[in-house]
Write a protein that holds these residues in place. Structure first.
Motif, PDB file in Angstrom:
ATOM      1  N   GLY A  50      -0.853   4.839  -1.565  1.00 12.00           N
ATOM      2  CA  GLY A  50      -1.455   4.936  -0.755  1.00 12.00           C
ATOM      3  C   GLY A  50      -2.793   4.453  -1.790  1.00 12.00           C
ATOM      4  N   THR A  88      -8.054   8.851   0.734  1.00 11.19           N
ATOM      5  CA  THR A  88      -6.957   8.590   0.425  1.00 11.19           C
ATOM      6  C   THR A  88      -5.879   7.525   2.182  1.00 11.19           C
ATOM      7  OG1 THR A  88      -6.457   9.127  -1.891  1.00 11.19           O
ATOM      8  CG2 THR A  88      -4.508   8.086  -1.124  1.00 11.19           C
ATOM      9  N   THR A 103       0.979  -1.475   0.490  1.00 10.34           N
ATOM     10  CA  THR A 103       0.293  -0.190  -0.398  1.00 10.34           C
ATOM     11  C   THR A 103       0.847   0.914   0.374  1.00 10.34           C
ATOM     12  OG1 THR A 103      -1.685  -1.292   1.505  1.00 10.34           O
ATOM     13  CG2 THR A 103      -1.696   1.215   0.856  1.00 10.34           C
ATOM     14  N   ASP A 104       1.633   0.734   0.978  1.00 11.64           N
ATOM     15  CA  ASP A 104       2.564   2.670   0.660  1.00 11.64           C
ATOM     16  C   ASP A 104       3.738   2.178  -0.347  1.00 11.64           C
ATOM     17  OD1 ASP A 104       2.242   2.920   3.592  1.00 11.64           O
ATOM     18  OD2 ASP A 104       4.029   1.950   4.771  1.00 11.64           O
ATOM     19  N   SER A 112      -3.150   4.366   3.035  1.00 15.26           N
ATOM     20  CA  SER A 112      -2.366   4.028   3.874  1.00 15.26           C
ATOM     21  C   SER A 112      -1.293   3.279   5.166  1.00 15.26           C
ATOM     22  CB  SER A 112      -1.380   4.115   2.855  1.00 15.26           C
ATOM     23  OG  SER A 112      -0.502   5.455   3.957  1.00 15.26           O
TER      24      SER A 112
END
Length: 521
Positions: free
Chosen positions: A223, A247, A218-219, A249
């Motif tokens: 995000g 959004t 995800t990072d 993350s």
């Protein structure tokens, strides 16, 4: 025969005494710290075919697992991948996570054995689409090795059984590294087998990822956009979000997809969260902004190396290259059909129930590309064939089992299709196998009732009057029992449950196309 009376429930046939039962639920902090959506990393890399020249050598860098009972060579018309998210506190190489990493995933140091995210990804041989089918963690399955269990506990229980056997066979009771590796292999194979029994599909490949992989992925993409219908503040998962599009993350993303408390349908709504998130994650991964950014691609590769375990016979890069032309709109997310979300076992454990025949038919529809499943659904919905007026067919039902009220429930199921209810009888000596009795050979109404009950054999009984059929239910019966009317399953392992309202029975579906961000609970 006598009018149907309550009978004392008895243990299901074939359940061996002394067989291990499903492990009791873990404490709340452990239960919520699951890799509920970390497996999306695998899916995103599987369906991302652009820029794969950057991934040369990735297959050799990924951790692999041997001795897995996977692969039928795509004989069913699709390549099938079992994607499993675990709650391990280690990376793919078995190294413990650092204190900083443990803080990032918002969980303790105690390692977990549950596989709370289970996805079966079906990809037709032409590589035109990918359908990720979620299997709820609490679905109750009957296994040949550990007995009945929630499906998320099969891996851990199979591993535990293997270790117990190793201890018993060793004079000093000491476990070796080979014993540990064999136990992990047995755990994975136990889960592979359970999924095959439930879905009718043997996985061609296996992929596993832990908690950290989800955060890293995800990072890596910067995000993922999500949308909530209402504000959320649920401390057990750490989910604290405002309504609308935002959004998220890292740790927040993990909290978003692992929340199940305070959601109307519990784990089924959590799956909706996962799928909405995954659709946006795949969309972003397939976007030019990600695929043209060497930094983001490098981060994806690092996440894969750190997080994935795949079966040793899978050439991951070669496989992904075959999917280089797939589009986001062809990446779909579905959930297997279930018959209840709040049943309980005989010892009080909350479970989700599903009909394997119904699940098998549902899953089979995604083997040949777009549109195939729609045809399957249309075919199965036509429970009463043309030319049969169910209102003119009187159906009596005889219960030969010790399952209380089974005849009335089956009769109710048929009444929902329009059949006229007949007598409800109990006669333990009536038959050893379930069947439909008809007044004459080739009786169309009898065969229609047979089809509605899962294909029971049809027998001739001249004593039955014209316009009537008789259904005889024995211990082998596994067909419909009126779940739509809010009645319990035929299995004596469960008790009564509330009906599934449309908002639960009709689960939303998602794909990775379009520009909208779907709002969910």
């Amino acid at each position: 025969m006598s009018a149907e009376q309550p009978a004392t429930p008895r243990r299901a046939p074939g359940r061996a005494q002394g067989r291990r039962r499903a492990t009791p639920p873990s404490p709340v902090p452990a239960r919520i710290a699951r890799a509920v959506a970390s497996i999306v990393a695998v899916l995103c890399l599987v369906v991302t075919g652009i820029g794969w020249s950057l991934f040369n050598g990735l297959s050799s860098d990924l951790s692999s697992a041997g001795g897995l009972e996977v692969g039928d060579g795509g004989l069913d018309g699709a390549v099938d991948i079992l994607l499993v998210g675990t709650d391990n506190r280690t990376d793919a190489q078995g190294n413990p996570l650092s204190q900083e990493e443990l803080a990032t995933i918002r969980t303790g140091e105690e390692d977990g054995e549950n596989t709370d995210t289970i996805l079966l990804v079906r990809i037709p041989e032409d590589g035109s689409s990918a359908t990720a089918i979620s299997i709820p963690r609490d679905v109750y399955v009957e296994t040949s090795t550990i007995g009945p269990s929630k499906i998320n506990g099969v891996y851990g229980a199979s591993k535990e059984a293997s270790l117990a056997d190793a201890v018993a066979s060793t004079p000093d009771g000491a476990l070796t590294e080979d014993d540990q590796r064999a136990a992990v292999q047995d755990g994975r194979n136990g889960l592979i087998s359970a999924v095959e029994d439930l879905t009718g599909v043997r996985a061609d490949h296996y992929a596993e990822i832990g908690l950290l992989g989800f955060v890293l992925l995800t990072d890596a993409v910067g995000g993922v956009p999500v949308c909530l219908n209402t504000d959320v503040d649920e401390p057990l998962s750490g989910a604290n979000f405002h309504a609308g599009v935002q959004t998220i993350s890292g740790s927040d993303a993990l909290s978003f997809v692992r929340q199940r408390h305070d959601l109307p349908a519990g784990d089924l709504d959590r799956i909706v969260r996962q799928q909405a998130f995954m659709s946006q994650l795949v969309k972003k991964t397939l976007s030019a902004g990600t695929l043209a950014d060497p930094t983001k691609l490098g981060a994806l590769i690092d996440a894969a190396r750190r997080s994935f375990v795949i079966d040793e016979n899978w050439d991951f890069v070669d496989f992904a290259l075959k999917l280089k032309d797939i589009s986001g709109g062809s990446v779909r997310f579905e959930t297997i059909p279930v018959t209840s979300i709040d049943s309980v076992t005989e010892w009080g454990e909350s479970i989700v129930t599903a009909d394997p025949e119904q699940v098998t038919e549902f899953v089979a529809g995604f083997a040949s590309g777009e549109g195939e499943n729609d045809a399957v659904e249309e075919e199965t919905s036509a429970a009463v064939p043309p030319g049969i007026d169910p209102a003119e067919v009187s159906v009596s039902v005889v219960n030969t089992t010790a399952i209380d009220g089974l005849a009335s429930r089956v009769s109710g199921s048929l009444a929902e299709l329009g059949y006229a209810p007949g007598e409800l009888l109990t006669d333990p000596a009536a038959a050893y196998t379930s069947h439909v009795a008809a007044p004459s050979a080739g009786d169309a109404a009898a065969f229609a009732v047979s089809d509605a009950l899962g294909g029971l054999p049809v027998q001739v009984d001249p004593a039955i009057p014209a316009g009537a059929v008789r259904v005889v239910l024995a211990e082998d019966y596994s067909g419909p029992t009126g779940e739509a009317a809010g009645i319990e399953s035929a299995s004596p392992a469960t008790t009564t449950y509330a009906p599934l309202p449309p908002s639960i029975a009709q689960r939303p579906t998602f794909d990775a196309g379009g520009t909208d961000v779907p709002c969910v609970n």
